[in-house]
Design a protein around this motif. Structure first.
Motif, PDB file in Angstrom:
ATOM      1  N   ASP A 189       0.843  -1.183   0.000  1.00 20.49           N
ATOM      2  CA  ASP A 189       0.000   0.000   0.000  1.00 20.49           C
ATOM      3  C   ASP A 189       0.883   1.239   0.000  1.00 20.49           C
ATOM      4  OD1 ASP A 189      -2.517  -1.333   0.071  1.00 20.49           O
ATOM      5  OD2 ASP A 189      -2.188  -1.780   2.191  1.00 20.49           O
ATOM      6  N   GLU A 190       0.289   2.417   0.067  1.00 22.14           N
ATOM      7  CA  GLU A 190       1.067   3.650   0.125  1.00 22.14           C
ATOM      8  C   GLU A 190       1.963   3.660   1.366  1.00 22.14           C
ATOM      9  OE1 GLU A 190      -1.088   7.288  -0.391  1.00 22.14           O
ATOM     10  OE2 GLU A 190      -2.523   6.350  -1.757  1.00 22.14           O
ATOM     11  N   GLY A 191       3.205   4.157   1.182  1.00 34.12           N
ATOM     12  CA  GLY A 191       4.141   4.213   2.289  1.00 34.12           C
ATOM     13  C   GLY A 191       4.684   2.863   2.702  1.00 34.12           C
ATOM     14  N   GLN A 192       4.601   1.890   1.796  1.00 31.44           N
ATOM     15  CA  GLN A 192       5.061   0.539   2.099  1.00 31.44           C
ATOM     16  C   GLN A 192       6.262   0.194   1.223  1.00 31.44           C
ATOM     17  OE1 GLN A 192       4.028  -2.431   4.173  1.00 31.44           O
ATOM     18  NE2 GLN A 192       6.117  -2.559   3.411  1.00 31.44           N
ATOM     19  N   PRO A 193       7.478   0.110   1.796  1.00 31.36           N
ATOM     20  CA  PRO A 193       8.651  -0.213   0.983  1.00 31.36           C
ATOM     21  C   PRO A 193       8.673  -1.675   0.558  1.00 31.36           C
ATOM     22  CG  PRO A 193       9.273  -0.058   3.289  1.00 31.36           C
ATOM     23  CD  PRO A 193       7.823   0.339   3.215  1.00 31.36           C
ATOM     24  N   VAL A 194       9.159  -1.896  -0.654  1.00 30.67           N
ATOM     25  CA  VAL A 194       9.307  -3.235  -1.221  1.00 30.67           C
ATOM     26  C   VAL A 194      10.744  -3.383  -1.693  1.00 30.67           C
ATOM     27  CG1 VAL A 194       8.529  -4.865  -2.984  1.00 30.67           C
ATOM     28  CG2 VAL A 194       6.904  -3.245  -1.977  1.00 30.67           C
ATOM     29  N   LEU A 195      11.409  -4.451  -1.256  1.00 32.23           N
ATOM     30  CA  LEU A 195      12.778  -4.734  -1.684  1.00 32.23           C
ATOM     31  C   LEU A 195      12.772  -5.924  -2.625  1.00 32.23           C
ATOM     32  CD1 LEU A 195      15.848  -4.176  -1.415  1.00 32.23           C
ATOM     33  CD2 LEU A 195      15.885  -5.876   0.424  1.00 32.23           C
ATOM     34  N   SER A 196      13.196  -5.680  -3.863  1.00 33.35           N
ATOM     35  CA  SER A 196      13.410  -6.762  -4.818  1.00 33.35           C
ATOM     36  C   SER A 196      14.881  -7.128  -4.743  1.00 33.35           C
ATOM     37  CB  SER A 196      13.030  -6.315  -6.230  1.00 33.35           C
ATOM     38  OG  SER A 196      13.311  -7.336  -7.164  1.00 33.35           O
ATOM     39  N   MET A 252      11.976   0.121  -3.456  1.00 30.89           N
ATOM     40  CA  MET A 252      11.007   1.096  -3.942  1.00 30.89           C
ATOM     41  C   MET A 252       9.819   1.164  -2.992  1.00 30.89           C
ATOM     42  SD  MET A 252      11.033   0.562  -8.100  1.00 30.89           S
ATOM     43  CE  MET A 252      10.861   2.312  -8.479  1.00 30.89           C
ATOM     44  N   ALA A 253       9.039   2.223  -3.139  1.00 30.96           N
ATOM     45  CA  ALA A 253       7.842   2.386  -2.322  1.00 30.96           C
ATOM     46  C   ALA A 253       6.765   3.054  -3.152  1.00 30.96           C
ATOM     47  CB  ALA A 253       8.149   3.204  -1.073  1.00 30.96           C
ATOM     48  N   ARG A 254       5.536   2.963  -2.692  1.00 29.89           N
ATOM     49  CA  ARG A 254       4.411   3.671  -3.297  1.00 29.89           C
ATOM     50  C   ARG A 254       4.132   4.893  -2.438  1.00 29.89           C
ATOM     51  NH1 ARG A 254      -0.602   0.692  -3.846  1.00 29.89           N
ATOM     52  NH2 ARG A 254      -0.885   1.914  -5.755  1.00 29.89           N
ATOM     53  N   SER A 255       4.232   6.068  -3.033  1.00 29.70           N
ATOM     54  CA  SER A 255       4.163   7.303  -2.254  1.00 29.70           C
ATOM     55  C   SER A 255       3.328   8.352  -2.968  1.00 29.70           C
ATOM     56  CB  SER A 255       5.574   7.841  -2.005  1.00 29.70           C
ATOM     57  OG  SER A 255       5.534   9.120  -1.405  1.00 29.70           O
ATOM     58  N   PRO A 256       2.560   9.169  -2.223  1.00 25.76           N
ATOM     59  CA  PRO A 256       1.801  10.258  -2.852  1.00 25.76           C
ATOM     60  C   PRO A 256       2.655  11.477  -3.163  1.00 25.76           C
ATOM     61  CG  PRO A 256       1.394  10.223  -0.497  1.00 25.76           C
ATOM     62  CD  PRO A 256       2.249   9.028  -0.793  1.00 25.76           C
ATOM     63  N   GLY A 313       8.168  10.844   2.168  1.00 30.62           N
ATOM     64  CA  GLY A 313       7.363  11.395   3.249  1.00 30.62           C
ATOM     65  C   GLY A 313       6.560  10.356   4.003  1.00 30.62           C
ATOM     66  N   PHE A 314       7.174   9.208   4.308  1.00 29.79           N
ATOM     67  CA  PHE A 314       6.479   8.167   5.057  1.00 29.79           C
ATOM     68  C   PHE A 314       7.418   7.560   6.087  1.00 29.79           C
ATOM     69  CE2 PHE A 314       8.420   6.039   1.430  1.00 29.79           C
ATOM     70  CZ  PHE A 314       8.992   4.909   2.000  1.00 29.79           C
ATOM     71  N   LYS A 315       6.877   6.784   6.998  1.00 27.81           N
ATOM     72  CA  LYS A 315       7.656   6.044   7.994  1.00 27.81           C
ATOM     73  C   LYS A 315       7.292   4.575   7.892  1.00 27.81           C
ATOM     74  CE  LYS A 315      10.566   5.726  11.423  1.00 27.81           C
ATOM     75  NZ  LYS A 315      12.009   5.997  11.199  1.00 27.81           N
ATOM     76  N   SER A 316       8.288   3.744   7.679  1.00 32.39           N
ATOM     77  CA  SER A 316       8.046   2.320   7.443  1.00 32.39           C
ATOM     78  C   SER A 316       7.650   1.602   8.733  1.00 32.39           C
ATOM     79  CB  SER A 316       9.299   1.652   6.867  1.00 32.39           C
ATOM     80  OG  SER A 316       9.717   2.312   5.705  1.00 32.39           O
ATOM     81  N   THR A 317       6.709   0.689   8.594  1.00 32.17           N
ATOM     82  CA  THR A 317       6.344  -0.197   9.705  1.00 32.17           C
ATOM     83  C   THR A 317       6.713  -1.643   9.407  1.00 32.17           C
ATOM     84  OG1 THR A 317       4.106  -0.474   8.788  1.00 32.17           O
ATOM     85  CG2 THR A 317       4.433   1.303  10.390  1.00 32.17           C
ATOM     86  N   GLN A 332      16.700   7.230   3.202  1.00 32.45           N
ATOM     87  CA  GLN A 332      16.603   8.176   2.088  1.00 32.45           C
ATOM     88  C   GLN A 332      15.228   8.116   1.435  1.00 32.45           C
ATOM     89  OE1 GLN A 332      20.118   6.568   0.006  1.00 32.45           O
ATOM     90  NE2 GLN A 332      21.019   8.615   0.103  1.00 32.45           N
ATOM     91  N   LEU A 333      14.709   6.903   1.289  1.00 37.52           N
ATOM     92  CA  LEU A 333      13.409   6.724   0.647  1.00 37.52           C
ATOM     93  C   LEU A 333      12.293   7.318   1.504  1.00 37.52           C
ATOM     94  CD1 LEU A 333      13.014   5.328  -2.072  1.00 37.52           C
ATOM     95  CD2 LEU A 333      12.169   3.329  -0.850  1.00 37.52           C
TER      96      LEU A 333
END
Length: 474
Positions: free
Chosen positions: A254-261, A269-273, A398-402, A392-393
């Motif tokens: 979802d938005e603000g959720q980092p994904v590591l390939s 990468m992440a999905r960000s507004p 503009g998000f904080k990972s959980t 950096q991401l």
């Protein structure tokens, strides 16, 4: 024979082309693959090009193979996903005027080094969001401008490789939106082609066909192409496009959720507004920002060499072992080394940096150092790199990972996964289904087919599952 509605995704990868059928509950019900390779250019044997007709023929064979397990009436839609940036110029009929230059081709390296002749490199990256890569579409167009001006002048449109395949399927000239976002030809924030960039190249926005968002209908499958694929004419062909965006969406992020390939290279990468504070130094560190599969969102990302470093350690220190035994021994010895790694530290900076230096190093070696300590030190150093990149991401997006979603071959190393979780102090969720790109494209194809009203509802119906690794140290 499988029952129920399904969509087919034609996946053109750099290593394989595949046809995969996905049911409306997210099950991969049939798949077939054939190798995909570039060919040497007639002009220069060191140049790499994609054989477009051969790719389509292999996709056709793969599709016929899976249709042996499906009833024709099950297939409700078709979508194409592939790597970004590549494509070529075409005439009014959509016929290519030149070969498809591969992202592997070195002919554009010199173009990238001299991009300042056309545009300020720092402005170009911050305006477009796309990092400094020689394979960017802009460099291919400049190469054509400088080396094949007569062809560029004759050209009617530019088609990305997904759109070349979609034209073969439907006869329509279109642009997949997610492909445009990889080109370094667009305005990041308006999410459209940049008038300033195109003007510097002597091009107009009409040089690129109508842009179609993911999930939009491109057209209906033509009879001739339907025959080559073993499908029924008239089924809708749905826009997908760049594989990275659909892998992120298909992972459940979802938005603000980092994904590591995680593979030879790691791409975070992440999905960000939003995409803010895009400094030139950030791009010099391997940053890029592409358009998300959903309009108005962004995919900021950073990449670095990862498993490629570990493979180097394997060749250097574990050369007597092969296959699964080699992998098992490396992990076992790294576990035995403990967190202190016998005092060994590792710098995984094996690539040339912005100043032309290579920083890779192993320090703290003694005559008592064991190879497992070197391997573990590398795992920890790569986890530290991940932590820095995630910071950096988060700042840019503009998000904080959980939590972190992890996909790719590097997710199969249980020790590395635990080190990541401990270093980040976050849960690491490992996707059980490896076909994230295909699943993501299938979700949008199902929207275009009318099976689900939104890709998010399709994703909910897919029941995505994870294995979760929790931090063990504070």
């Amino acid at each position: 024979m499988a029952q129920g509605d399904a969509v087919i995704v034609l996946d053109c990868g750099a290593t394989n082309v595949r046809a995969i059928a996905v049911s409306k509950d997210g099950r991969v019900i049939a798949k077939s693959a054939l190798p995909n390779i570039t060919v040497a250019a007639a002009e220069n044997p060191d140049w790499h090009e994609w054989p477009l007709s051969g790719i389509f023929a292999r996709l056709g064979q793969c599709c016929k193979n899976i249709m042996a397990k499906l009833a024709p009436e099950q297939v409700k839609a078709l979508a194409v996903t592939t790597f970004g940036v590549d494509g070529t110029i075409v005439d009014k009929t959509g016929t290519p005027l030149y070969s498809v230059i591969s992202w592997k081709c070195p002919r554009t390296v010199g173009i990238q080094k001299n991009i300042h002749k056309y545009l300020d490199p720092q402005w170009l990256s911050t305006h477009s969001g796309v990092g400094h890569f020689s394979f960017n579409t802009i460099n291919k167009l400049i190469w054509l401008k400088e080396n094949k001006p007569e062809l560029l002048q004759k050209a009617h449109r530019w088609l990305f490789i997904s759109s070349l395949l979609n034209h073969q399927l439907t006869g329509k000239l279109t642009t997949d939106a997610t492909m445009a976002g990889t080109a370094q030809l667009t305005d990041l924030h308006s999410q459209n082609f940049s008038a300033e960039i195109l003007a510097a190249l002597g091009l107009e926005s009409c040089f690129f066909p109508e842009m179609v968002q993911a999930g939009g209908i491109i057209g209906q499958l033509l009879p001739e192409s339907a025959e080559s694929l073993g499908l029924t004419p008239g089924i809708p062909v749905i826009s997908a496009g760049h594989d990275t965006q659909f892998a992120i969406f298909g992972s459940g992020a979802d938005e603000g959720q980092p994904v590591l390939s995680s593979g030879t290279w790691e791409i975070l990468m992440a999905r960000s507004p939003q995409a803010r504070d895009l400094s030139p130094d950030l791009f010099a560190d391997g940053f890029t920002c592409e358009w998300d599969s959903r309009p108005g969102l962004f995919n900021p990302g950073i990449q670095w060499l990862a498993s490629g470093v570990l493979e180097w350690i394997g060749r250097l220190f574990y050369g007597e072992l092969t296959g699964e035994e080699k992998y098992a021994v490396m992990v076992q010895e790294a576990e035995s080394a403990g967190q202190q790694c016998q005092g060994v530290t590792f710098n995984p900076g094996f690539m040339t940096d912005r100043h032309g230096f290579v920083a890779g190093a192993i320090e703290g070696l003694t005559i008592a150092t064991q190879r497992g300590s070197i391997y573990r030190a590398a795992l920890q150093a790569l986890a530290d790199k991940l932590k820095t990149s995630l910071g950096q991401l988060e700042s840019t997006g503009g998000f904080k990972s959980t939590q972190l979603i992890l996909v790719g071959g590097g997710s199969k190393n249980p020790l590395w996964n635990q080190i990541r979780a401990d270093t980040l102090q976050l849960p690491v969720k490992i996707l059980k289904e490896p076909e994230t790109t295909v699943l993501g494209a299938a979700m949008f194809a199902m929207v275009g087919a009318g099976i689900y009203p939104t890709p998010e509802q399709a994703r909910s119906a897919f029941s995505i599952e994870y294995d979760t690794v929790l931090p063990t140290i504070a």
